[in-house]
Structure formats: C-alpha cells, structure tokens
Design an enzyme around this catalytic site. Structure first.
Site, mmCIF file in Angstrom:
data_model
loop_
_atom_site.group_PDB
_atom_site.id
_atom_site.type_symbol
_atom_site.label_atom_id
_atom_site.label_comp_id
_atom_site.label_asym_id
_atom_site.label_seq_id
_atom_site.Cartn_x
_atom_site.Cartn_y
_atom_site.Cartn_z
ATOM 1 N N GLU A 44 0.870 -1.184 0.000
ATOM 2 C CA GLU A 44 0.000 0.000 0.000
ATOM 3 C C GLU A 44 0.905 1.231 0.000
ATOM 4 O OE1 GLU A 44 -2.611 0.086 3.348
ATOM 5 O OE2 GLU A 44 -3.544 -1.830 2.869
ATOM 6 N N ASP A 55 -5.515 8.439 10.495
ATOM 7 C CA ASP A 55 -4.154 8.055 10.877
ATOM 8 C C ASP A 55 -3.717 8.635 12.215
ATOM 9 O OD1 ASP A 55 -3.381 6.415 8.661
ATOM 10 O OD2 ASP A 55 -3.582 8.216 7.448
ATOM 11 N N TYR A 168 -10.807 -4.656 3.567
ATOM 12 C CA TYR A 168 -9.900 -4.174 4.617
ATOM 13 C C TYR A 168 -10.703 -4.066 5.910
ATOM 14 C CZ TYR A 168 -6.213 -1.039 6.538
ATOM 15 O OH TYR A 168 -5.204 -0.472 7.278
#
Length: 257
Positions: A44, A55, A168
C-alpha cells in the site's frame, strides 16, 4: 480477475503500508523492492495528506515529512511507475479523495491503469459516495478496496456486497497505530463479510508483533502492517533496510507458524 488476487494465491498475504517520499522518493522505491524480498505480498503506497483523519501520530509524522519534500499524488504516481520497472507486486494506493478529485479523477484512473496500479483505498469516501468514481475504476480495472469498521451487520453487508480486490477489516475503532492488544470481536465481523462475499479479507490497524500477525492470520486471509513500517522509516531514514527486513520477516514467520 484482479491482479490483487495474486497476493492471496499462495497462502496468507502480508500487506505492508509505507508513506511515499520518506525520506525520499528513491528510498521509497528501494524499500518497496526490499519489502517484497522480505515476504510482503502486496504494497500500500500512502499518498501524503495534510489532514489524514484515519491516521495516528506515526503516519501523520511521515505525512508532514513527505509534504515538506513536496510529495503529492503526481509524485506518488511516478514512484509507482518506477516500481513497475522492477516488480510486478500488487500495488494499492491509499489516498484521501481530495488529491484524486484535484488530479482529476478521470485522468487518475486512466494513469493508474497505464502504470499498473491495481487498487485504491479512500478512507474518507463512504460506500455510497464511491458510486461517483466506481464507473471510472471499473472501466480502468482498478479495484476500490472497501474498509469495514466494527459497525452494524447490515452496514457491513451493504459495504462489501460488491467488494473487489480485498476487504480491509479495521481491527478496532479509532486511528492507525501500534496497539498492545486488539479487543474488537473480529470473528463476528469476518463471518458477516464471508457470508456476503468471496473477496479475500485482510485485517489492519494496530498489528506490529509476530504474535498479533499469527492471531490475525488465523482469522483472515491477510494481515496489514502500516505504523510499524513507517515508524522504522521515520526513525532511521535511508538506513532502515536491515530493521525493516527483520521486522517484516518476523511478521511473516508469525503468520506462517
């Protein structure tokens, strides 16, 4: 058939994330090729972004460094093109939608197909909004990877029913980062996904020890590591090769045991 399936063909897939442009574009290419040698099956590539809502501090630090190096989506595309000179490893871009929108989207998907980018993850674009870009993605053979968080069963089914590439599964609520333990009841979420689609499932967010990799590989088809990789590169810059190799071969060993 999606090229991403190659990553899951020979057993459990080890998927590694890194932020492009830290410490330099050349180092990113070098590290990707070394990570493949260390047993990584899919890469990725993180597109640096100023407000990465999904994040934690480790990846945010890398984003700040990369943006200071003037690395944006066009530079990430160049890095992918460079990687393709040496490797056929499946490549997925992780990007917020704004850079794609500005690129703009039709040119982005055309370039992605030409370069050999296999998929895209867009954390700030819910399933419903992806309908805007899905025709372009389908036309150019780029998988839109669905992210599944611990939400309602109906929502999970809706998200993954048309999933391609891989699904995911986010191991826990919150942002990316290295966690001591993973508390979400992933078995139930994975069962819902398996009942809805045959697309492979990979678990990410918080995985950074061989033991965690082992436990997650027992549940899913793949394991994603991000902050562990980025942390080593943040600290060691262009001297991270040995520690990256040791870290990734440790995770690979944990998964294979």
């Amino acid at each position: 058939m999606s090229h991403i399936n190659e990553a899951f063909k020979n057993g459990k897939a080890l998927i590694a994330f890194l932020t492009v442009g830290v410490p330099s574009l050349e180092d990113t290419v070098k590290y990707v090729l070394e990570m493949e040698k260390a047993g990584v099956n899919l890469i990725e590539l993180g597109v640096p972004f100023s407000d990465p809502i999904a994040d934690g501090p480790v990846i945010m630090e890398a984003d700040v460094k990369a943006l200071a190096n003037h690395v944006h989506l066009p530079q990430v595309m160049e890095v992918a093109k460079e990687i393709r000179k040496y490797s056929n490893i499946p490549l997925v871009l992780l990007t917020y939608y704004n850079p794609v929108f500005s690129y703009p989207a039709d040119r982005f998907f055309r370039d992605a197909e030409e370069i050999g980018i296999d998929g895209i993850i867009v954390p700030d674009m819910p399933h419903e909004e992806q309908m805007e870009i899905r025709p372009l993605a389908d036309e150019h053979g780029v998988d839109i990877i669905q992210m599944v968080a611990p939400t309602s069963e109906a929502r999970i089914r809706e998200n993954v029913k048309a999933a391609t590439g891989f699904v995911y599964v986010v191991s826990s609520m919150g942002v990316t980062g290295m966690r001591g333990d993973i508390k979400t009841d992933l078995k139930d979420i994975i069962q819902v996904v398996r009942d809805t689609t045959d697309t492979p499932i990979a678990i990410g967010f918080g995985i950074h020890t061989p033991e965690q990799a082992h436990n997650m590989a027992a549940l899913a088809d793949g394991v994603i590591t991000g902050s562990g990789v980025v942390d080593i590169i943040n600290k060691e810059g262009n001297k991270a090769s040995e520690d990256l190799k040791a870290y990734l071969t440790g995770l690979r060993k944990g998964m294979d045991e």
